[in-house]
Write a protein that holds these residues in place. Sequence first.
Motif, PDB file in Angstrom:
ATOM      1  N   UNK A 135      -5.053  -1.004  -5.326  1.00 28.23           N
ATOM      2  CA  UNK A 135      -5.179  -0.606  -3.926  1.00 28.23           C
ATOM      3  C   UNK A 135      -3.807  -0.369  -3.295  1.00 28.23           C
ATOM      4  N   UNK A 136      -2.802  -1.097  -3.756  1.00 24.59           N
ATOM      5  CA  UNK A 136      -1.453  -0.950  -3.210  1.00 24.59           C
ATOM      6  C   UNK A 136      -0.756   0.291  -3.753  1.00 24.59           C
ATOM      7  N   UNK A 137      -0.762   0.454  -5.066  1.00 28.25           N
ATOM      8  CA  UNK A 137       0.017   1.544  -5.672  1.00 28.25           C
ATOM      9  C   UNK A 137      -0.671   2.898  -5.524  1.00 28.25           C
ATOM     10  N   UNK A 172      -1.229  -3.425 -15.156  1.00 28.30           N
ATOM     11  CA  UNK A 172      -1.075  -3.496 -13.707  1.00 28.30           C
ATOM     12  C   UNK A 172       0.341  -3.920 -13.316  1.00 28.30           C
ATOM     13  N   UNK A 173       0.985  -4.736 -14.142  1.00 23.25           N
ATOM     14  CA  UNK A 173       2.374  -5.100 -13.872  1.00 23.25           C
ATOM     15  C   UNK A 173       3.279  -3.886 -14.044  1.00 23.25           C
ATOM     16  N   UNK A 180       6.550   0.429 -11.598  1.00 25.13           N
ATOM     17  CA  UNK A 180       6.782   1.855 -11.327  1.00 25.13           C
ATOM     18  C   UNK A 180       6.759   2.125  -9.831  1.00 25.13           C
ATOM     19  N   UNK A 181       5.811   1.533  -9.150  1.00 31.63           N
ATOM     20  CA  UNK A 181       5.661   1.719  -7.707  1.00 31.63           C
ATOM     21  C   UNK A 181       6.879   1.211  -6.947  1.00 31.63           C
ATOM     22  N   UNK A 193      -0.453 -12.682  -7.243  1.00 39.19           N
ATOM     23  CA  UNK A 193      -0.676 -13.710  -8.263  1.00 39.19           C
ATOM     24  C   UNK A 193      -1.165 -13.027  -9.531  1.00 39.19           C
ATOM     25  N   UNK A 194      -0.427 -13.236 -10.646  1.00 33.10           N
ATOM     26  CA  UNK A 194      -0.796 -12.623 -11.917  1.00 33.10           C
ATOM     27  C   UNK A 194      -1.358 -13.634 -12.918  1.00 33.10           C
ATOM     28  N   UNK A 195      -1.070 -14.926 -12.723  1.00 31.62           N
ATOM     29  CA  UNK A 195      -1.563 -15.946 -13.646  1.00 31.62           C
ATOM     30  C   UNK A 195      -1.640 -17.286 -12.924  1.00 31.62           C
TER      31      UNK A 195
END
Length: 343
Positions: A51-53, A249-250, A255-256, A288-290
């Motif tokens: 949703x952000x990128x 996604x990371x 990239x973004x 939060x990724x993990x």
Amino acid sequence: MDSITQAALGATVAGAIAGKRCNGKVLLAGALLGTLPDLDVFIDYGDDISNTVKHRGFSHSLLILLPFSLILAGLVQRLKPLADWSFARLWLLVAACLITHPLLDTFTSYGTQLLWPIAGYFSLSSIFIIDPLYTLPLLIALGIGMVRKASLARYCVIALCISSVYLSWSLAAKVYVEQRALASLNALGIADDTVFITPTPFNTLLWRIVVIDGDRYWEGLASVLDNKPQIEFIAQQRGHWPFENEPQLLQALATFTHGFIRFEQQAEQLLVTDLRLGMYGNLAFKFVFAERNNQGQWQSVVPYRLERGEIKGDLTKLKDRALGDQQINPSLGLCPSPCQLEP
């Protein structure tokens, strides 16, 4: 930019193009067209990173908006023909109101996909997402013009000229700060290969500089009113991704942000933060990724954005620092003085 600014810009552009044909309905149509590209915020792409990128994607693409404006103008002419309006003028109004939206967004730090579906984020990063000095001339012109209706279009043109001069000033101010930043980094022996410069909230006097330096990053503030050219920097740990494989996604977030991200462990969460948006201690986009499970092991989760907490630090010093007070800590009091490299 914020919705009020985009609506005001759309209405002012419509008024300028309409000329003697300008009226309240034309301004309303321009305001609606000016905010139309941001309706993509209601699209759910499945997770907070996407949703952000993907915001400011297809709906902000010149390759989409130009043909869409032709279609929209054609529908208006067919379904409700406008007296004394040629198709060329009608199309110009629709196209200008739509296209000025992403062009203005490009002046902010977020990143706009002007050529979607061709990959690439465009960002001049010379104006904050909300800047009263850009918006007020547009609103004032619309207000005065509605009272003096005979001169409405003329006021719209004047306001657009003033706001455009302000955008030009923002670019010149950024170039000035960039020259100072590069000289200061060179004097400190810090590599200047990856430097990000952006205005602080609501102004173009005080600028924030972020420099990526391996597992740490440097951050400083510079005002165009500073008496001394040197810029002070504080060092912070940037961290690194602790696992062997990077999720897709990371990579999309990297990239973004053009690589301006920070990794940190906070309590039982592994956070990845966009270093571009916000200020030291008050960065706006943390994901939060993990999370640690009951056995103390990291477990990947579908990334989600943390709600922005209470603003830290004494932000009342922002005005003083913008006016060139270099005695104020470069972090605006958002960390103990003297600032030290975080453990």
